[in-house]
Design a protein around this motif. Structure first.
Motif, mmCIF file in Angstrom:
data_model
loop_
_atom_site.group_PDB
_atom_site.id
_atom_site.type_symbol
_atom_site.label_atom_id
_atom_site.label_comp_id
_atom_site.label_asym_id
_atom_site.label_seq_id
_atom_site.Cartn_x
_atom_site.Cartn_y
_atom_site.Cartn_z
ATOM 1 N N ILE A 24 0.854 -1.190 0.000
ATOM 2 C CA ILE A 24 0.000 0.000 0.000
ATOM 3 C C ILE A 24 0.887 1.235 0.000
ATOM 4 O O ILE A 24 1.795 1.365 0.824
ATOM 5 C CB ILE A 24 -0.944 -0.002 1.224
ATOM 6 C CG1 ILE A 24 -1.905 -1.194 1.113
ATOM 7 C CG2 ILE A 24 -1.705 1.316 1.320
ATOM 8 C CD1 ILE A 24 -2.888 -1.303 2.261
ATOM 9 N N TYR A 218 -5.218 -4.648 -0.725
ATOM 10 C CA TYR A 218 -4.793 -3.441 -1.441
ATOM 11 C C TYR A 218 -5.789 -2.313 -1.228
ATOM 12 O O TYR A 218 -6.981 -2.567 -0.989
ATOM 13 C CB TYR A 218 -4.732 -3.691 -2.956
ATOM 14 C CG TYR A 218 -3.672 -4.658 -3.396
ATOM 15 C CD1 TYR A 218 -2.344 -4.264 -3.490
ATOM 16 C CD2 TYR A 218 -4.015 -5.965 -3.736
ATOM 17 C CE1 TYR A 218 -1.367 -5.162 -3.907
ATOM 18 C CE2 TYR A 218 -3.041 -6.865 -4.148
ATOM 19 C CZ TYR A 218 -1.721 -6.461 -4.238
ATOM 20 O OH TYR A 218 -0.762 -7.345 -4.645
ATOM 21 N N GLN A 220 -7.746 -0.440 -3.368
ATOM 22 C CA GLN A 220 -8.103 -0.707 -4.767
ATOM 23 C C GLN A 220 -8.359 0.576 -5.545
ATOM 24 O O GLN A 220 -8.069 0.664 -6.724
ATOM 25 C CB GLN A 220 -9.368 -1.569 -4.816
ATOM 26 C CG GLN A 220 -9.263 -2.871 -4.070
ATOM 27 C CD GLN A 220 -8.704 -3.987 -4.922
ATOM 28 O OE1 GLN A 220 -8.574 -3.842 -6.124
ATOM 29 N NE2 GLN A 220 -8.366 -5.096 -4.303
#
Ligand code: ADP
Ligand code: MG
Length: 245
Positions: A24, A218, A220
């Motif tokens: 991230i 994640y 996104q």
């Protein structure tokens, strides 16, 4: 000039073989309100706890006001942690102390303030969340919403520069959600930098500067609430929002 408060770079977190955060890279600017949403188990709490190093990242870096937190000595880390207030789903008040004592404790033990100094700050913060009249009551005698407002006052008393909220209203009866969200909204309007994990989409729409949608380890997609809710870009987000209807 916009000041970056928190920056994470290629942050990963594994528990054993399980990859919870898979890389991230994001940042939070001063005064920004970030609302993190996403399905259960997607790593939202883990991510939040990595921001103040309550969890040690597996790889990647977390910086606060330009200073990298990974690798700092515990003592220096504690000082920086004081600048990031955290509020949890479960209020974590001390049952054997009244409201006022709960708010004063860290002011005296951690900041080393005198009883009188701590008293003044604690009362100011309790007044701000509408809880001063409950100063002498113990947590057991308070509603969930009242407890959470005390927990927020306790975090604010330390004069943090950022507030992290992990589903602060998820444990509350529905009729108490509003009073807590309203305290958070006031904070946001007063310029506090905030990262809020929540399922309260009304709050997300009206208070967030940016939505971060997390799934499968994640972030996104990110975007303004207007853009995100009207026109989510990823299939994962479309699916998530579809299920909320
Ligand atoms: P969320 O807050 O989005 O629901 P979490 O960050 O709590 O997600 O959890 C993400 C994943 O990591 C889940 O599969 C969860 O079981 C796992 N997990 C979280 N904390 C731990 C831990 N301390 N040890 C092992 N697995 C964990
Ligand atoms: Mg969580």
């Amino acid at each position: 000039m916009t000041k970056t408060m928190i920056a994470v770079d290629d942050l990963t977190k594994n528990y054993g073989k399980k990859e919870v955060l898979k890389g991230i890279t994001e940042h939070v600017d001063q005064g920004q309100v970030i609302v993190v949403i996403g399905p259960s188990g997607s790593g939202k709490s883990t991510f939040l706890r990595c921001l103040n190093l309550l969890e040690t990242p597996t790889s990647g870096t977390v910086s606060f006001e330009g200073q990298q937190l990974n690798g700092l000595a515990e003592k220096d880390l504690d000082q920086l942690r004081e600048k990031m207030g955290m509020v949890f789903q479960s209020f974590n008040l001390f049952a054997n102390m009244n409201t006022l004592e709960n708010v004063k404790l860290a002011l005296m033990k951690v900041k080393g303030l005198s009883d009188a100094e701590a008293d003044e700050i604690a009362k100011t913060q309790l007044a701000q969340v509408g809880m001063l009249e409950f100063a002498n009551q113990f947590p057991d005698s308070l509603s969930g919403g009242q407890k959470q407002r005390v927990a927020i006052a306790r975090a604010l008393a330390m004069n943090p520069e950022v507030m992290l909220f992990d589903e602060p209203t998820s444990a509350l009866d529905p009729e108490m959600v509003g009073e807590v969200l309203s305290v958070m909204k006031d904070l946001a309007n007063n310029g506090m930098t905030m990262v809020v994990v929540t399922h309260e989409m009304g709050f997300a729409k009206s208070v967030a500067d940016q939505i971060w949608f997390m799934a499968d380890g994640y972030v996104q997609e990110t975007g303004s609430p207007e853009a995100f809710f009207a026109n989510p870009q990823t299939e994962r987000a479309q699916d998530f929002l579809g299920k909320l209807l």
